[in-house]
Scaffold this active site. Structure first.
Site, mmCIF file in Angstrom:
data_model
loop_
_atom_site.group_PDB
_atom_site.id
_atom_site.type_symbol
_atom_site.label_atom_id
_atom_site.label_comp_id
_atom_site.label_asym_id
_atom_site.label_seq_id
_atom_site.Cartn_x
_atom_site.Cartn_y
_atom_site.Cartn_z
ATOM 1 N N LYS A 115 11.396 -2.766 1.748
ATOM 2 C CA LYS A 115 12.099 -3.946 1.228
ATOM 3 C C LYS A 115 13.366 -3.581 0.479
ATOM 4 C CE LYS A 115 8.021 -6.851 0.791
ATOM 5 N NZ LYS A 115 6.866 -7.038 -0.056
ATOM 6 N N LYS A 218 2.541 -5.220 12.300
ATOM 7 C CA LYS A 218 1.464 -5.872 11.552
ATOM 8 C C LYS A 218 1.591 -7.398 11.623
ATOM 9 C CE LYS A 218 1.750 -5.940 7.041
ATOM 10 N NZ LYS A 218 1.816 -5.624 5.608
ATOM 11 N N LYS A 221 2.848 -12.704 7.132
ATOM 12 C CA LYS A 221 3.297 -14.039 6.730
ATOM 13 C C LYS A 221 4.787 -14.196 6.966
ATOM 14 C CE LYS A 221 0.099 -14.012 2.801
ATOM 15 N NZ LYS A 221 -0.053 -13.662 1.396
#
Ligand code: TYM
Length: 355
Positions: A115, A218, A221
């Site tokens: 990130k 993966k 969300k």
């Protein structure tokens, strides 16, 4: 030799919709652990502001995760369900852990690097860097011993062990003086410890559920494509559409797990089927080996709808009138606070703050 009382703790962030990865990697395991263990399950709202500060719907997201816990079968009377911000001791212990942990440990976390990598440093909060320290505090403020999570949290739990170990060593004399430690074995070494070495519980056939569109990524969300994941609140038609459109290869399913190597999409769907039916991948392949996806996918849809639809129905019912849900969270928060305060009362003495 004394032992820490076994205690299970885990948390889920109130950000975005819960998906099948959260359910199979975490919540389904939370439910199974209740029969044998004392369990504390937390909606980690303090974590939710690390990546994005301002949320319009934090309260409804928090209720939605709590509803998912309860609809999946977690018993909030026998165990504890609460939201993190209701127990300020988490943040208090996290501050002490910020002073125990080293910046280098935090900078090495893969999720942080993904990130915040390099030039993004101006864009991400200090909270995002310190995130694993808060996560360690979540667990250790209850001196919990076992943590069920998906595979993506493994590195964070290793860090929680490092923090516990460094605290135990740095404060060894103080812990002895205060008399609040426990003699444990760490490997072959006897250690006088205040915090336990947490054990991650990661196993099972679906520790990392992958995207339905790309078996090497993966299920998440934050994936832009909703077709990549099954959300807990998806209706039967949506589940069916997503599974039908799930990426596969042209071959039939193998009869043994070795045959799944190099076939990430097939491996993912078989793992999902196994986890949803409490079977192993071997069991599933014994049943479906030699069959085409045109046979396997409808069976998977039927199973997924059978397992998920009672959960989503109950979630909707609980979210319809939030009075009951809020009362559960308030009660859980009070009980969690009492337990966390017991630890902090001792930790403040161990660190040596004037009382
Ligand atoms: P979070 O909110 O991202 O995810 C909640 C749980 O779901 C698991 N999970 C998955 N499992 C399998 N396959 C996937 N595709 C998948 N995606 C998510 C996660 O591993 C997790 O178990 N840092 C944590 C929350 C946390 C926590 C804690 C967990 C805060 N404090 C203390 C345990 C103990 C997180 O962001 O999870």
């Amino acid at each position: 030799m004394a032992e820490f009382q076994p205690l299970v703790f885990s948390g889920v962030q109130p950000t975005g919709n819960l998906h099948l990865g959260n359910y199979l990697g975490a919540i389904r395991k939370f439910v199974a652990l209740q029969a044998e263990h004392d369990c504390i399950y937390c909606v980690v709202d303090l974590h939710a502001i690390t990546a994005q500060l301002v949320h319009d719907d934090m309260r409804s997201q928090t209720r939605s995760i709590a509803a998912a816990f309860i609809a999946s079968g977690i018993d909030p009377k026998e165990h504890i369900v609460f939201n993190q911000s209701a127990v300020p001791q988490h943040a208090e212990l996290a501050w002490i852990f910020n002073c125990v942990a080293r910046i280098g440990w935090m900078e090495r976390m893969t999720q942080f690097k993904d990130k915040a990598g390099g030039k993004n440093a101006e864009q991400v909060s200090l909270g995002l860097l310190a995130y694993p320290s808060l996560m360690a505090a979540d667990i250790l403020v209850y001196r919990a011993t076992h943590v069920p999570v998906g595979d993506d949290q493994k590195q964070h739990l290793e860090l929680a062990r490092d923090i516990a170990q460094k605290f135990n060593i740095d404060f060894m004399e103080h812990i002895r003086r205060e008399g609040s430690g426990v003699d444990i074995m760490v490997g072959d070494e006897p250690v006088h410890a205040y915090f336990p070495m947490v054990e991650p519980l990661i196993g099972g056939p679906a520790p990392r559920v992958m995207s339905l569109r790309d078996g090497t990524k993966k299920m998440s969300k934050s994936d832009a494509s909703d077709l990549s994941r099954i959300n807990l609140l998806d209706d039967a038609d949506t589940v069916s559409k997503k599974v039908r459109k799930a990426k596969t290869d042209p071959d039939a399913l193998p009869s043994e797990t070795d045959g799944l190597k190099g076939r990430p999409e097939a491996e993912n769907l078989v793992g999902i089927y196994a986890a949803l039916s409490d079977k192993t991948k071997e069991d599933v392949l014994r049943e479906f080996g030699g069959q085409q996806f045109s046979v396997f996918k409808p069976a998977l849809v039927e199973l997924a709808v059978h397992v998920l639809s009672p959960i989503s129905e109950e979630m909707r019912r609980l979210l319809d009138d939030t009075t009951h849900l809020d009362a559960i969270l308030r009660d859980g928060g009070e009980r969690a606070r009492a337990r966390a305060e017991k630890t902090m009362d001792q930790v403040r003495d161990i660190v040596g703050f004037l009382r």
